[in-house]
Design a protein around this motif. Structure first.
Motif, PDB file in Angstrom:
ATOM      1  N   ARG A   1      -5.424   9.217   4.487  1.00 56.82           N
ATOM      2  CA  ARG A   1      -4.153   9.438   5.173  1.00 56.82           C
ATOM      3  C   ARG A   1      -4.254   9.448   6.452  1.00 56.82           C
ATOM      4  NH1 ARG A   1      -0.455  12.583   2.576  1.00 56.82           N
ATOM      5  NH2 ARG A   1      -1.963  13.434   1.378  1.00 56.82           N
ATOM      6  N   GLU A   2      -5.363   9.931   6.976  1.00 58.84           N
ATOM      7  CA  GLU A   2      -5.525   9.745   8.514  1.00 58.84           C
ATOM      8  C   GLU A   2      -5.365   8.364   8.932  1.00 58.84           C
ATOM      9  OE1 GLU A   2      -6.216  10.472  12.657  1.00 58.84           O
ATOM     10  OE2 GLU A   2      -5.217  11.789  11.120  1.00 58.84           O
ATOM     11  N   ILE A   3      -6.174   7.280   8.250  1.00 56.46           N
ATOM     12  CA  ILE A   3      -6.301   5.891   8.631  1.00 56.46           C
ATOM     13  C   ILE A   3      -4.879   5.459   8.533  1.00 56.46           C
ATOM     14  CG2 ILE A   3      -7.279   3.803   8.137  1.00 56.46           C
ATOM     15  CD1 ILE A   3      -9.126   5.809   9.654  1.00 56.46           C
ATOM     16  N   ALA A   4      -4.052   5.825   7.485  1.00 56.49           N
ATOM     17  CA  ALA A   4      -2.832   5.296   7.191  1.00 56.49           C
ATOM     18  C   ALA A   4      -1.948   5.543   8.443  1.00 56.49           C
ATOM     19  CB  ALA A   4      -2.274   5.822   6.152  1.00 56.49           C
ATOM     20  N   LEU A   5      -1.965   6.866   8.845  1.00 53.87           N
ATOM     21  CA  LEU A   5      -1.073   7.334  10.087  1.00 53.87           C
ATOM     22  C   LEU A   5      -1.498   6.445  11.293  1.00 53.87           C
ATOM     23  CD1 LEU A   5      -0.986  11.328   9.517  1.00 53.87           C
ATOM     24  CD2 LEU A   5       0.783   9.944   9.443  1.00 53.87           C
ATOM     25  N   ARG A   6      -3.004   6.110  11.419  1.00 54.98           N
ATOM     26  CA  ARG A   6      -3.323   5.412  12.513  1.00 54.98           C
ATOM     27  C   ARG A   6      -2.771   4.007  12.560  1.00 54.98           C
ATOM     28  NH1 ARG A   6      -9.532   7.390  13.865  1.00 54.98           N
ATOM     29  NH2 ARG A   6      -9.150   9.664  13.768  1.00 54.98           N
TER      30      ARG A   6
ATOM     31  N   PRO B   1       0.179  13.591  -2.789  1.00 53.58           N
ATOM     32  CA  PRO B   1      -1.364  13.463  -2.765  1.00 53.58           C
ATOM     33  C   PRO B   1      -2.114  12.101  -2.536  1.00 53.58           C
ATOM     34  CG  PRO B   1      -0.491  13.589  -5.054  1.00 53.58           C
ATOM     35  CD  PRO B   1       0.594  13.584  -3.938  1.00 53.58           C
ATOM     36  N   ILE B   2      -2.943  11.971  -1.779  1.00 57.72           N
ATOM     37  CA  ILE B   2      -3.702  10.717  -1.638  1.00 57.72           C
ATOM     38  C   ILE B   2      -5.075  11.078  -1.975  1.00 57.72           C
ATOM     39  CG2 ILE B   2      -4.565   8.990   0.086  1.00 57.72           C
ATOM     40  CD1 ILE B   2      -1.849   9.366   1.507  1.00 57.72           C
ATOM     41  N   GLY B   3      -5.877  10.423  -2.841  1.00 54.16           N
ATOM     42  CA  GLY B   3      -7.031  10.298  -3.081  1.00 54.16           C
ATOM     43  C   GLY B   3      -7.706  11.627  -3.704  1.00 54.16           C
ATOM     44  N   ARG B   4      -8.782  12.014  -3.329  1.00 49.17           N
ATOM     45  CA  ARG B   4      -9.293  13.203  -3.756  1.00 49.17           C
ATOM     46  C   ARG B   4     -10.281  13.892  -2.617  1.00 49.17           C
ATOM     47  NH1 ARG B   4      -9.244  14.631  -8.906  1.00 49.17           N
ATOM     48  NH2 ARG B   4     -10.816  16.190  -8.705  1.00 49.17           N
ATOM     49  N   GLY B   5      -9.817  15.128  -2.080  1.00 47.66           N
ATOM     50  CA  GLY B   5     -10.714  15.669  -1.013  1.00 47.66           C
ATOM     51  C   GLY B   5     -10.696  15.129   0.144  1.00 47.66           C
ATOM     52  N   SER B   6     -11.804  15.244   0.795  1.00 44.09           N
ATOM     53  CA  SER B   6     -11.808  14.794   2.067  1.00 44.09           C
ATOM     54  C   SER B   6     -11.665  13.372   2.249  1.00 44.09           C
ATOM     55  CB  SER B   6     -13.477  15.127   2.842  1.00 44.09           C
ATOM     56  OG  SER B   6     -14.390  14.712   1.929  1.00 44.09           O
ATOM     57  N   ALA B   7     -11.971  12.541   1.178  1.00 42.00           N
ATOM     58  CA  ALA B   7     -11.930  11.295   1.016  1.00 42.00           C
ATOM     59  C   ALA B   7     -10.244  10.875   1.164  1.00 42.00           C
ATOM     60  CB  ALA B   7     -12.323  10.363  -0.168  1.00 42.00           C
ATOM     61  N   GLY B   8      -9.650  11.543   0.414  1.00 43.92           N
ATOM     62  CA  GLY B   8      -8.081  11.410   0.695  1.00 43.92           C
ATOM     63  C   GLY B   8      -7.675  11.792   1.944  1.00 43.92           C
ATOM     64  N   ASP B   9      -8.154  13.102   2.444  1.00 48.78           N
ATOM     65  CA  ASP B   9      -7.624  13.380   4.063  1.00 48.78           C
ATOM     66  C   ASP B   9      -7.973  11.956   5.105  1.00 48.78           C
ATOM     67  OD1 ASP B   9      -7.052  15.550   2.920  1.00 48.78           O
ATOM     68  OD2 ASP B   9      -8.718  16.773   3.505  1.00 48.78           O
ATOM     69  N   ARG B  10      -9.144  11.513   4.895  1.00 43.16           N
ATOM     70  CA  ARG B  10      -9.502  10.328   5.516  1.00 43.16           C
ATOM     71  C   ARG B  10      -8.491   9.339   5.519  1.00 43.16           C
ATOM     72  NH1 ARG B  10     -11.432   9.086  10.530  1.00 43.16           N
ATOM     73  NH2 ARG B  10     -12.315   7.177  10.515  1.00 43.16           N
TER      74      ARG B  10
ATOM     75  N   ASN C   1       0.798  -1.076   0.045  1.00 47.65           N
ATOM     76  CA  ASN C   1       0.066   0.131  -0.017  1.00 47.65           C
ATOM     77  C   ASN C   1       0.934   1.387   0.061  1.00 47.65           C
ATOM     78  OD1 ASN C   1      -2.444  -1.289  -0.150  1.00 47.65           O
ATOM     79  ND2 ASN C   1      -2.590  -1.477   2.061  1.00 47.65           N
ATOM     80  N   ASP C   2       2.044   1.121  -0.020  1.00 48.81           N
ATOM     81  CA  ASP C   2       2.964   2.427  -0.187  1.00 48.81           C
ATOM     82  C   ASP C   2       2.913   3.193   1.036  1.00 48.81           C
ATOM     83  OD1 ASP C   2       5.045   4.112  -0.944  1.00 48.81           O
ATOM     84  OD2 ASP C   2       3.990   4.854  -2.511  1.00 48.81           O
ATOM     85  N   TRP C   3       3.144   2.668   2.200  1.00 48.71           N
ATOM     86  CA  TRP C   3       2.745   3.330   3.434  1.00 48.71           C
ATOM     87  C   TRP C   3       3.729   4.347   3.574  1.00 48.71           C
ATOM     88  CZ3 TRP C   3       2.890  -2.496   4.447  1.00 48.71           C
ATOM     89  CH2 TRP C   3       1.647  -2.738   4.624  1.00 48.71           C
ATOM     90  N   ALA C   4       4.944   4.233   3.352  1.00 52.94           N
ATOM     91  CA  ALA C   4       5.757   5.708   3.386  1.00 52.94           C
ATOM     92  C   ALA C   4       5.321   6.970   2.892  1.00 52.94           C
ATOM     93  CB  ALA C   4       7.292   5.019   2.882  1.00 52.94           C
ATOM     94  N   ALA C   5       4.652   6.594   1.584  1.00 50.32           N
ATOM     95  CA  ALA C   5       4.561   7.717   0.772  1.00 50.32           C
ATOM     96  C   ALA C   5       3.130   8.412   1.498  1.00 50.32           C
ATOM     97  CB  ALA C   5       4.069   7.315  -0.622  1.00 50.32           C
ATOM     98  N   ALA C   6       2.148   7.601   2.132  1.00 50.46           N
ATOM     99  CA  ALA C   6       1.113   7.984   3.151  1.00 50.46           C
ATOM    100  C   ALA C   6       1.448   8.898   4.118  1.00 50.46           C
ATOM    101  CB  ALA C   6       0.150   7.104   3.184  1.00 50.46           C
TER     102      ALA C   6
END
Length: 919
Positions: free
Chosen positions: A884-889, A873-882, A856-861
């Motif tokens: 990225r947040e799950i990746a950090l979690r 960049p990850i995804g688009r808009g708020s879905a991408g922000d979410r 899943n290319d965690w380092a990029a996230a």
């Protein structure tokens, strides 16, 4: 104690009184010779005596001896520079902390100060209670040992609001004395602080500890004269001060960025400064928050809501406008209502569509060309808001007679309804109160708003659901329908005062605001929000970090407008339908005033200077002076020559204190010391500079997240060369797999297998989940099989739903990175790992899986730059922000799992332990 100098045994200093006596005694040694005349002495004239003795002690030698004795006396008295204040007291002790937003800037100093106070209480054997006024404890005072509270200090954090001093005074009045209180205050004069002070003083002695750093707040942004201005206010500084304000927001790719920076300069003695941003509308509307660079705290952040994000509104009217009759123009009242709060553009519809505004308003436009209709329909379905106003042209046309279509919310009846017409009423009608399902709910309807004409809607099963405003007889006045991602609103009256007095009233402006056509530059009053419910979207913590609100309950509109910030109403962004309102810690009315304490209450600073023991220095000085005295005495006696002179010099040099010299460490030793002194995340160097830079930035971003959210404080990540570097220092290795990566040597494989067998974990990331799953034939997948062939890897399985990795810190079921594949594999559970009844996970051993494999290319996230901004960049808009947040979690869960193992599986033993204890 003399100033900042104190003595452990000050009575010894009385020996200094004897120094004059010692001076007299020393002058008598050696004794003066008696003079006798003897003729035979003439025979000795011209002879040289190898040994001579002075007839009296020189003054400088006397002074040297006096200084040596004085240094010895002072040294044995135990001098201490900046001695720690010893507070006398007994009985229970209360340590109170404001723990407000103003405490965040120097919170570490406050925790350190609280720790020193607990140390004092612990040495005195006093029971202690530590209470934050922003989180008052229920029930009795939680008195515990000082050691117990010291272990809990790191968990204390400031809250993003001021303490409720009225509640604190009531709480303090209910305590039983005697009780000594040490108050760590934030320095602000919160309303009601005097009541708390008096209540605590009534219980016993009160001491205050208060920092001397400036308290700086950032007021909400405002739009004035074409520019965005934010006001900074400060307390405690009289010197000039320059601060930088940063505007944060999302770029077109949905990635958080620093969109603009501006400098605010406080003049000497000034309490306010202004930072100004001159930004184009598109960039201004992307701003989500402002914050003061270099300062942390909720007061140094102000959130931007709809009041700043002025919408771009296109106004289009049917027919030519007559400038001589402006009041009759369909657009005149719209301009008057929208110009203060929106950016208006006018022109042909085709040109407006190219500008892609937020809202398009059609005033009495009935017929559109096929190209205009297709373009407008596509714009609405992509999220645009189309607002239409009726008029003579629309009433006379055949638009929406048979079906509403995508550009009308309802079907219309032929003709209109007016006084004296075929479907007339005797008197003009007024509006019915808005229902609770309407966006206008709660607005007060003026009595002078009257409707004299309108277009009629065809009766339809969906008409009631689409009506958001109606007349007193139930006739629809405003209707709305959704189309695609956008919506269409129809006012069944004209945009001017021809058919109604609505455009002449303030209700007209409020209705446009509720439809999100315009934005309000200031926070609405309680009466305007009455009857609405606002859902928290994002909230600030005490350090100024914006976090997802999670499942926090909705807030009534009147509470949102008037209630002070508290644990139930945190500062943040609150949403209701398409509108957003920000509650900030500092407002335009906030005045920072210093706390005034009674003269009888001692006030100390927050910083503590460590005491310095000077005994060794004085005694060493005395020894050196005595050695110099001995050498000087030998010299005066003529006995210091040849080898004796050299030996004396060597003895003097050996006596002088020598500065310690640090041992030079080799690069390998320095690396090992760095890796073992703190938790250090490591990544495997692949030889590809781009991949290695991404790995380093990814682990740095994950380290930043761990530092902010957990008790783990990692050092900077380190790249590992498998051929030469030691691996045992690192709890986890992140190994990005590339198609061209060479195979390690046999020696490297031996070190890797030793690392896996001794408890280390390797995270293999093929970064190809967007093109293939686990075990697929991608180049990276084939290279992973080759790399792992010589490793001692146990059987694998996909991460089961009950694995500890899903709940180590956060509750997770997916493990995304830059990609969203669910193919993540780790060590398979043993066959006898049965689920225990009543437990959410299986009874696994306490080991950690040696490998975790995904793509899943965690380092990029996780990757962040030096300022903490995401790099990819990850995804688009708020879905991408979410995502990225799950990746950090997931990264947080992964590191916590590596450091703590399956410790939560120990819960399966709880029934057996309780049974053994007989409970």
């Amino acid at each position: 104690m003399i100033g900042s100098l104190a003595f452990a045994t000050p009575l010894l200093l009385t020996a200094l009184i004897a120094l004059p006596v010692l001076w007299w005694i020393l002058r008598a040694v050696p004794p003066a010779p008696i003079r006798r005349r003897f003729p035979g002495v003439a025979l000795l004239l011209g002879l040289k005596d190898d040994e001579s003795q002075t007839d009296k002690t020189p003054w400088w030698l006397l002074l040297l001896r006096i200084a040596a004795l004085a240094a010895a006396i002072i040294g044995f008295a135990g001098p201490v520079l900046n001695p720690a204040t010893v507070r006398t007291g007994e009985g229970p002790l209360l340590i109170v902390m404001d723990a407000s937003w103003a405490s965040a800037r120097d919170w570490s100093d406050r925790i350190e100060r609280a720790g020193l106070l607990l140390d004092e209480a612990g040495r005195a054997g006093r029971p202690v209670a530590v209470v934050a006024l922003t989180d008052l404890p229920p029930g009795d005072l939680p008195l515990q040992s000082a050691n117990a509270w010291a272990a809990r200090l790191p968990a204390l954090v400031p809250r993003p609001f001021a303490p409720d001093m009225a509640a604190a005074a009531d709480w303090a009045a209910g305590l039983e004395g005697p009780l000594e209180t040490w108050w760590i205050a934030d320095g602000l004069d919160h309303p009601g602080r005097d009541g708390v002070t008096e209540a605590l003083r009534a219980l016993g002695p009160l001491s205050v500890f208060q920092g001397d750093r400036d308290v700086v707040g950032l007021a909400p942004a405002r739009f004035e004269d074409g520019a965005v201005r934010v006001t900074l206010t400060r307390l405690g500084g009289d010197l000039p001060l320059t601060l930088e304000v940063v505007a944060h927001g999302l770029d077109p790719a949905g990635i958080p960025r620093d969109l603009a920076r501006s400098v605010a300069a406080f003049e000497a003695g000034a309490t306010e400064a202004v930072a100004e941003f001159d930004l184009p509308p598109e960039l201004r509307n992307r701003i989500t928050r402002f914050e003061i660079a270099g300062l942390r705290g909720a007061g140094a952040v102000t959130l931007a809501d709809d009041g700043l994000q002025r919408r771009q509104v296109a106004l289009i009217a049917g027919g030519a406008t007559d400038e001589q009759q402006a009041l009759l123009s369909p657009l005149h009242y719209l301009r008057q209502a929208l110009e203060p709060t929106a950016d208006l553009i006018e022109g042909a519809l085709s040109d407006m569509l190219l500008a892609s505004p937020d809202v398009i308003i059609l005033a009495d436009i009935a017929t559109l060309s096929p190209e205009e209709e297709a373009g407008l329909t596509d714009w609405v379905e992509r999220g645009g808001l189309l607002v239409r106003f009726a008029g003579p042209r629309l009433a006379a046309s055949d638009v929406a007679r048979d079906e509403a279509g995508p550009l009308m919310p309802v079907r219309l009846r032929e003709g209109g309804r007016s006084v004296g017409g075929a479907m007339s009423w005797g008197e003009p009608k007024s509006l019915r109160p808005f229902p609770d399902t309407s966006p206008f709910f709660g607005l007060e309807i003026p009595g002078d708003v009257e409707i004299s004409a309108q277009v009629m809607a065809q009766p339809d099963p969906e008409l009631a659901a689409r009506t958001i405003a109606s007349l007193t007889d139930g006739t629809p006045l405003v209707t709305r329908a959704g189309h695609g991602r956008g919506s269409v609103v129809l006012f069944h009256v004209t945009a001017n005062a021809e058919w109604s007095s609505l455009p002449l009233s303030g209700l007209f402006v409020q209705m446009l605001e509720r439809l999100a056509i315009s934005t309000r530059p200031a926070t609405p009053e309680a009466a305007e929000l009455e009857g609405t419910i606002w859902t928290p979207d994002q909230v600030l913590d005490g350090f100024g970090t914006l976090r997802d609100a999670g499942t926090r309950p909705g807030v009534p509109g009147e509470t949102l407008a008037e209630a002070p910030l508290s644990a139930d109403l945190l500062p943040g962004l609150y949403a209701s339908e398409a509108r957003r309102i920000a509650r900030n810690v500092v407002t335009a009315e906030t005045v920072l005033a210093p706390a005034n304490w009674p003269a009888a209450v001692p006030v100390e600073g927050m910083s503590v200077i460590a005491p310095t023991d000077l005994m060794a220095g004085f005694l060493t000085g005395a020894l050196v002076l005595l050695l110099i005295d001995a050498i000087a005495s030998l010299w005066l006696a003529g006995r210091l020559s040849g080898w004796a002179r050299g030996a004396a010099v060597l003895a003097l040099v050996a006596t002088l204190p020598q500065g310690g010299q640090a041992q030079d460490l080799s690069p390998e030793d320095a690396r090992a010391l760095l890796a073992t002194s703190e938790v250090t995340l490591a990544y495997v160097l692949t030889g590809d500079a781009r991949i290695d830079d991404t790995s380093r930035a990814g682990l740095q971003g994950l380290s930043n997240t761990l530092f902010q959210r957990t008790s783990v404080e990692p050092s900077a990540p380190i790249g590992v060369d498998l051929e030469r570097d030691e691996l045992a220092f690192f709890p986890m290795l992140y190994w990005p797999v590339t198609a061209e990566q060479p195979l390690p040597s046999a020696a490297a494989y031996r070190r890797l297998n030793d690392y896996l067998r001794s408890g280390g974990m390797i995270v293999f990331d093929t970064r190809d989940a967007h093109v293939g799953g686990f075990g697929s034939g991608t180049p990276e997948g084939r290279r992973l099989r080759a790399l792992a062939a010589a490793l001692d890897i146990p059987p694998l399985e996909p991460v089961p739903p009950d694995h500890i990795l899903t709940r180590t810190f956060y509750l997770l079921q997916d493990f995304p990175g830059r990609h969203l594949s669910r193919d993540v594999w780790l060590e398979a559970a043993p066959p006898d790992a049965e689920a225990v009844e009543g437990m959410p996970f299986r009874n696994l051993n306490d080991g950690v899986t040696p490998v975790l494999i995904g793509g899943n290319d965690w380092a990029a996230a996780w990757a962040q730059d030096e300022t903490g901004r995401p790099l990819f960049p990850i995804g688009r808009g708020s879905a991408g922000d979410r995502q990225r947040e799950i990746a950090l979690r997931f990264g947080v869960n992964l590191v916590m799992y590596v450091l703590s193992g399956n410790y939560k599986s120990d819960q399966v033993h709880v029934p057996a332990l309780l049974d053994r204890l007989g409970q």
